[in-house]
Design a protein around this motif. Structure first.
Motif, PDB file in Angstrom:
ATOM      1  N   VAL A   1       3.263   8.735  10.186  1.00 18.06           N
ATOM      2  CA  VAL A   1       3.537   7.473  10.297  1.00 18.06           C
ATOM      3  C   VAL A   1       4.449   7.729  11.508  1.00 18.06           C
ATOM      4  O   VAL A   1       5.376   8.347  11.907  1.00 18.06           O
ATOM      5  CB  VAL A   1       4.748   6.950   9.223  1.00 18.06           C
ATOM      6  CG1 VAL A   1       5.227   5.646   9.744  1.00 18.06           C
ATOM      7  CG2 VAL A   1       4.000   6.759   8.044  1.00 18.06           C
ATOM      8  N   ILE A   2       4.097   6.815  12.638  1.00 16.38           N
ATOM      9  CA  ILE A   2       4.717   6.750  13.972  1.00 16.38           C
ATOM     10  C   ILE A   2       5.987   6.063  13.872  1.00 16.38           C
ATOM     11  O   ILE A   2       6.207   4.951  13.364  1.00 16.38           O
ATOM     12  CB  ILE A   2       3.889   6.092  15.094  1.00 16.38           C
ATOM     13  CG1 ILE A   2       2.604   7.076  15.148  1.00 16.38           C
ATOM     14  CG2 ILE A   2       4.688   6.174  16.385  1.00 16.38           C
ATOM     15  CD1 ILE A   2       1.640   6.429  16.154  1.00 16.38           C
TER      16      ILE A   2
ATOM     17  N   HIS B   1      16.026  -0.309   6.373  1.00 15.72           N
ATOM     18  CA  HIS B   1      15.833   0.285   4.985  1.00 15.72           C
ATOM     19  C   HIS B   1      14.626   0.725   4.734  1.00 15.72           C
ATOM     20  O   HIS B   1      14.407   1.268   3.497  1.00 15.72           O
ATOM     21  CB  HIS B   1      15.936  -1.027   4.231  1.00 15.72           C
ATOM     22  CG  HIS B   1      14.593  -1.933   4.352  1.00 15.72           C
ATOM     23  ND1 HIS B   1      14.495  -2.887   5.249  1.00 15.72           N
ATOM     24  CD2 HIS B   1      13.479  -2.142   3.679  1.00 15.72           C
ATOM     25  CE1 HIS B   1      13.133  -3.666   5.154  1.00 15.72           C
ATOM     26  NE2 HIS B   1      12.606  -2.906   4.145  1.00 15.72           N
ATOM     27  N   GLY B   2      13.894   1.246   5.734  1.00 18.79           N
ATOM     28  CA  GLY B   2      12.472   1.882   5.588  1.00 18.79           C
ATOM     29  C   GLY B   2      11.365   1.316   5.700  1.00 18.79           C
ATOM     30  O   GLY B   2      11.282  -0.238   5.361  1.00 18.79           O
ATOM     31  N   GLY B   3      10.296   1.730   5.899  1.00 15.97           N
ATOM     32  CA  GLY B   3       9.044   0.963   5.936  1.00 15.97           C
ATOM     33  C   GLY B   3       8.630   0.545   7.424  1.00 15.97           C
ATOM     34  O   GLY B   3       9.700   0.825   8.379  1.00 15.97           O
ATOM     35  N   ILE B   4       7.736  -0.300   7.822  1.00 13.06           N
ATOM     36  CA  ILE B   4       7.392  -0.687   8.899  1.00 13.06           C
ATOM     37  C   ILE B   4       7.490  -2.319   8.832  1.00 13.06           C
ATOM     38  O   ILE B   4       6.794  -3.000   7.794  1.00 13.06           O
ATOM     39  CB  ILE B   4       5.855  -0.335   9.177  1.00 13.06           C
ATOM     40  CG1 ILE B   4       6.127   1.405   9.261  1.00 13.06           C
ATOM     41  CG2 ILE B   4       5.627  -0.654  10.531  1.00 13.06           C
ATOM     42  CD1 ILE B   4       6.815   1.851  10.197  1.00 13.06           C
ATOM     43  N   GLY B   5       7.761  -2.925   9.906  1.00 13.00           N
ATOM     44  CA  GLY B   5       7.691  -4.372  10.065  1.00 13.00           C
ATOM     45  C   GLY B   5       6.654  -4.919  11.018  1.00 13.00           C
ATOM     46  O   GLY B   5       6.663  -3.980  12.009  1.00 13.00           O
ATOM     47  N   VAL B   6       5.757  -5.878  10.751  1.00 11.72           N
ATOM     48  CA  VAL B   6       4.896  -6.387  11.751  1.00 11.72           C
ATOM     49  C   VAL B   6       4.889  -7.763  11.837  1.00 11.72           C
ATOM     50  O   VAL B   6       5.202  -8.349  11.078  1.00 11.72           O
ATOM     51  CB  VAL B   6       3.286  -6.086  11.273  1.00 11.72           C
ATOM     52  CG1 VAL B   6       2.308  -6.503  12.118  1.00 11.72           C
ATOM     53  CG2 VAL B   6       3.255  -4.348  10.730  1.00 11.72           C
TER      54      VAL B   6
ATOM     55  N   LYS C   1       4.038   4.807   2.928  1.00 13.00           N
ATOM     56  CA  LYS C   1       2.708   5.092   2.328  1.00 13.00           C
ATOM     57  C   LYS C   1       1.326   4.091   2.941  1.00 13.00           C
ATOM     58  O   LYS C   1       0.615   4.439   3.406  1.00 13.00           O
ATOM     59  CB  LYS C   1       2.643   5.619   1.143  1.00 13.00           C
ATOM     60  CG  LYS C   1       1.427   5.810   0.440  1.00 13.00           C
ATOM     61  CD  LYS C   1       1.669   5.961  -1.155  1.00 13.00           C
ATOM     62  CE  LYS C   1       0.317   6.493  -1.639  1.00 13.00           C
ATOM     63  NZ  LYS C   1       0.384   6.656  -2.993  1.00 13.00           N
ATOM     64  N   GLU C   2       1.916   2.737   2.525  1.00  6.55           N
ATOM     65  CA  GLU C   2       1.042   1.879   2.872  1.00  6.55           C
ATOM     66  C   GLU C   2       0.378   1.730   4.608  1.00  6.55           C
ATOM     67  O   GLU C   2      -0.815   1.550   4.700  1.00  6.55           O
ATOM     68  CB  GLU C   2       1.238   0.485   2.496  1.00  6.55           C
ATOM     69  CG  GLU C   2       1.641   0.506   0.883  1.00  6.55           C
ATOM     70  CD  GLU C   2       2.687   0.923   0.408  1.00  6.55           C
ATOM     71  OE1 GLU C   2       2.799   1.259  -0.918  1.00  6.55           O
ATOM     72  OE2 GLU C   2       3.670   1.333   1.024  1.00  6.55           O
ATOM     73  N   TRP C   3       1.495   1.941   5.175  1.00  2.82           N
ATOM     74  CA  TRP C   3       1.293   1.978   6.678  1.00  2.82           C
ATOM     75  C   TRP C   3       0.358   3.128   7.016  1.00  2.82           C
ATOM     76  O   TRP C   3      -0.476   2.948   7.894  1.00  2.82           O
ATOM     77  CB  TRP C   3       2.618   1.829   7.475  1.00  2.82           C
ATOM     78  CG  TRP C   3       2.587   1.834   8.869  1.00  2.82           C
ATOM     79  CD1 TRP C   3       2.691   2.750   9.836  1.00  2.82           C
ATOM     80  CD2 TRP C   3       2.122   0.756   9.586  1.00  2.82           C
ATOM     81  NE1 TRP C   3       2.240   2.227  11.209  1.00  2.82           N
ATOM     82  CE2 TRP C   3       2.289   0.681  11.117  1.00  2.82           C
ATOM     83  CE3 TRP C   3       1.530  -0.533   9.192  1.00  2.82           C
ATOM     84  CZ2 TRP C   3       1.812   0.201  11.878  1.00  2.82           C
ATOM     85  CZ3 TRP C   3       1.262  -1.565  10.312  1.00  2.82           C
ATOM     86  CH2 TRP C   3       1.482  -1.270  11.402  1.00  2.82           C
ATOM     87  N   GLY C   4       0.676   4.307   6.381  1.00  2.00           N
ATOM     88  CA  GLY C   4      -0.241   5.361   6.637  1.00  2.00           C
ATOM     89  C   GLY C   4      -1.504   5.075   6.290  1.00  2.00           C
ATOM     90  O   GLY C   4      -2.608   5.339   6.952  1.00  2.00           O
ATOM     91  N   LEU C   5      -1.852   4.713   5.268  1.00  2.00           N
ATOM     92  CA  LEU C   5      -3.151   4.490   4.626  1.00  2.00           C
ATOM     93  C   LEU C   5      -3.814   3.370   5.475  1.00  2.00           C
ATOM     94  O   LEU C   5      -5.024   3.502   5.904  1.00  2.00           O
ATOM     95  CB  LEU C   5      -3.043   3.851   3.250  1.00  2.00           C
ATOM     96  CG  LEU C   5      -2.697   4.950   2.309  1.00  2.00           C
ATOM     97  CD1 LEU C   5      -2.364   4.255   0.995  1.00  2.00           C
ATOM     98  CD2 LEU C   5      -3.690   5.944   2.133  1.00  2.00           C
TER      99      LEU C   5
END
Length: 66
Positions: free
Chosen positions: A4-5, A31-36, A52-56
């Motif tokens: 994950v970048i 809080h972690g994760g990625i926002g788009v 994990k979802e972003w990486g997939l």
């Protein structure tokens, strides 16, 4: 496992987007994760993905399925 970048700072737009208006921006959320979000509507809704979802998602793009 897909890496994950994690951009530092604020929202980032792809270098492939050039100067056009049809872009999305991404950000590592506090809080972690990625926002788009839509770059034309920075105050609008934000899609949130877990790491994990972003990486997939990125893996599917890289193999040409998306």
């Amino acid at each position: 496992m897909q890496e994950v970048i994690r951009p530092s700072g604020g929202w980032r737009k792809s270098s492939y987007s050039g100067t056009g208006d049809n872009c999305v921006e991404v950000k590592v959320l506090d809080h972690g994760g990625i926002g788009v979000r839509d770059s034309k509507n920075p105050d609008g809704d934000v899609l949130r993905f877990g790491g994990k979802e972003w990486g997939l998602f990125l893996a599917e793009i890289k193999v040409g399925r998306l």
